[in-house]
Design an enzyme around this catalytic site. Sequence first.
Site, PDB file in Angstrom:
ATOM      1  N   GLY A  22       0.676  -1.264   0.194  1.00 37.66           N
ATOM      2  CA  GLY A  22      -0.138   0.315   0.063  1.00 37.66           C
ATOM      3  C   GLY A  22       0.870   1.263   0.093  1.00 37.66           C
ATOM      4  O   GLY A  22       1.943   1.177   0.301  1.00 37.66           O
ATOM      5  N   GLY A  24       0.463   5.548   0.572  1.00 38.27           N
ATOM      6  CA  GLY A  24      -0.462   6.893   0.995  1.00 38.27           C
ATOM      7  C   GLY A  24       0.445   8.037   0.659  1.00 38.27           C
ATOM      8  O   GLY A  24       1.688   8.359   0.083  1.00 38.27           O
ATOM      9  N   GLY A  25      -0.109   9.164   1.145  1.00 40.95           N
ATOM     10  CA  GLY A  25       0.312  10.650   0.915  1.00 40.95           C
ATOM     11  C   GLY A  25       1.892  10.662   1.513  1.00 40.95           C
ATOM     12  O   GLY A  25       2.799  11.440   1.077  1.00 40.95           O
ATOM     13  N   MET A  26       2.077  10.000   2.690  1.00 41.50           N
ATOM     14  CA  MET A  26       3.029   9.981   3.497  1.00 41.50           C
ATOM     15  C   MET A  26       4.310   9.009   3.385  1.00 41.50           C
ATOM     16  O   MET A  26       5.526   9.209   3.346  1.00 41.50           O
ATOM     17  CB  MET A  26       2.760  10.067   5.287  1.00 41.50           C
ATOM     18  CG  MET A  26       3.978  10.456   5.971  1.00 41.50           C
ATOM     19  SD  MET A  26       3.461  10.215   7.745  1.00 41.50           S
ATOM     20  CE  MET A  26       3.431   8.276   7.824  1.00 41.50           C
ATOM     21  N   VAL A  29       4.192   1.052   2.241  1.00 41.21           N
ATOM     22  CA  VAL A  29       4.282  -0.198   3.092  1.00 41.21           C
ATOM     23  C   VAL A  29       4.654  -1.393   1.933  1.00 41.21           C
ATOM     24  O   VAL A  29       4.009  -1.476   0.808  1.00 41.21           O
ATOM     25  CB  VAL A  29       2.934  -0.701   3.700  1.00 41.21           C
ATOM     26  CG1 VAL A  29       3.194  -1.766   4.697  1.00 41.21           C
ATOM     27  CG2 VAL A  29       2.801   0.531   4.647  1.00 41.21           C
ATOM     28  N   LYS A  44       7.340  -0.502   6.618  1.00 46.09           N
ATOM     29  CA  LYS A  44       6.630   0.991   6.421  1.00 46.09           C
ATOM     30  C   LYS A  44       7.764   1.856   6.461  1.00 46.09           C
ATOM     31  O   LYS A  44       8.651   1.954   7.289  1.00 46.09           O
ATOM     32  CB  LYS A  44       5.439   0.913   7.353  1.00 46.09           C
ATOM     33  CG  LYS A  44       4.796   2.097   7.232  1.00 46.09           C
ATOM     34  CD  LYS A  44       3.489   2.256   8.105  1.00 46.09           C
ATOM     35  CE  LYS A  44       2.681   3.540   7.781  1.00 46.09           C
ATOM     36  NZ  LYS A  44       1.591   3.556   8.869  1.00 46.09           N
ATOM     37  N   ASP A 137      -7.766   7.209  14.746  1.00 41.70           N
ATOM     38  CA  ASP A 137      -8.100   6.913  13.168  1.00 41.70           C
ATOM     39  C   ASP A 137      -8.498   5.632  13.138  1.00 41.70           C
ATOM     40  O   ASP A 137      -8.058   5.052  11.946  1.00 41.70           O
ATOM     41  CB  ASP A 137      -6.784   7.354  12.345  1.00 41.70           C
ATOM     42  CG  ASP A 137      -7.116   7.569  10.952  1.00 41.70           C
ATOM     43  OD1 ASP A 137      -8.229   7.909  10.538  1.00 41.70           O
ATOM     44  OD2 ASP A 137      -6.139   7.314  10.144  1.00 41.70           O
TER      45      ASP A 137
END
Length: 392
Positions: A22, A24-26, A29, A44, A137
């Site tokens: 996966g 994401g913006g940051m 993984v 990660k 979250d």
Amino acid sequence: APDKVVLEGDAIPGYDLLGELGRGGMGVVYKARDQKLKRIVALKMILSGSHASEEDMLRFQTEAEAVARLQHPNIVQIFEVAEHEGRPYIALEIADGGSLDQKVAGTPQNATESAELIETLARAMQQAHDSEIIHRDLKPANILLTAEGEPRITDFGLAKRMDEDSGQTKSGAVLGTPSYMAPEQAASTSDTLGPAADTYALGAILYYMLTGRPPFQAETQIDTIMQVIGEEPLAPRKLISSLPVDLETICLKCLEKDIHRRYESAEALAEDLRRFLANEPILARPVSVITRSVKWAKRRPAVAGMIGISAAALVALVTGGLWYNAQLQDSLAVAENRRKEAQEQRELAEEQKTVAEKNFELAREAVDKYMTDVSQSELLNAPNMGDLRRKL
């Protein structure tokens, strides 16, 4: 290894990168193999490395510290925290069954299985809360599943230590996923943000599993946030009528706007779910119509005021109509009584008239009989009775 993937620029000493799980913006993984321990892990790392912002680095560090403090079978375990060429990375336990979001994919799930999964997550979060950690979250995408279907809570990047200021909660900053965040979190009310926010999120995940959709979801994030703050969720049974009433009650108690109306802890939520699964009476009670109306009025005072004025006018109108109708009914009743009395008087007069006419006929018959008897009397025919006959 035959399934090893060479990812240029992302090589980490001691690990074979097998593929991307996966991004994401940051961060990103990877699925990786630990060369020393010969096990598959989730690796990660921050994408921007040494150029990462202070906020990204803080979030990455927060996740590492939070997971490191927690030891629970339903929370992903951390194996290593290190750095390579200015890029920090975390080696985590891998759950290769995909995420809960991928499993549900908008399809309502079995009620019993949903209750069992949320009970498991609630007990895991209770341990996190006991360790002074709030996730902040929780959402279906952050619930990973093993091949056997066991859940693992992941992504503690927004976690907050209750015993210290993490620096991530700033006035006006909204952190989290709108569809699953508590109202106090959506409103950036940091002074009331605590374990109850995670309890709310667990209820939102349960809602998603039962109905196939989150409790609030609008076209934009800001619209979703406004719904979270100002709207009541649609009752799950209005979407899926076959859902058990008790499970709906548990779900809606988690989603209360007022934190004092939610379960007092994640453990209390887990216990009520256990009661439901064991066919025991649950502790939560359905929200009454009056309570729902009061909560609605508090959120819309202007509209409620107008409705109140209209209702008062309607009540006055109805009351006046009822009073007038009562007066009219009384008048009609008096008139009806008078009519009945007059009718009775007429009937009595008719009866008296009938009796008088009968008596008149009897008297008349008596006189006729008397005259007949007298006229036939020998006394009247005797000599010198002329004057008496004339008198008779």
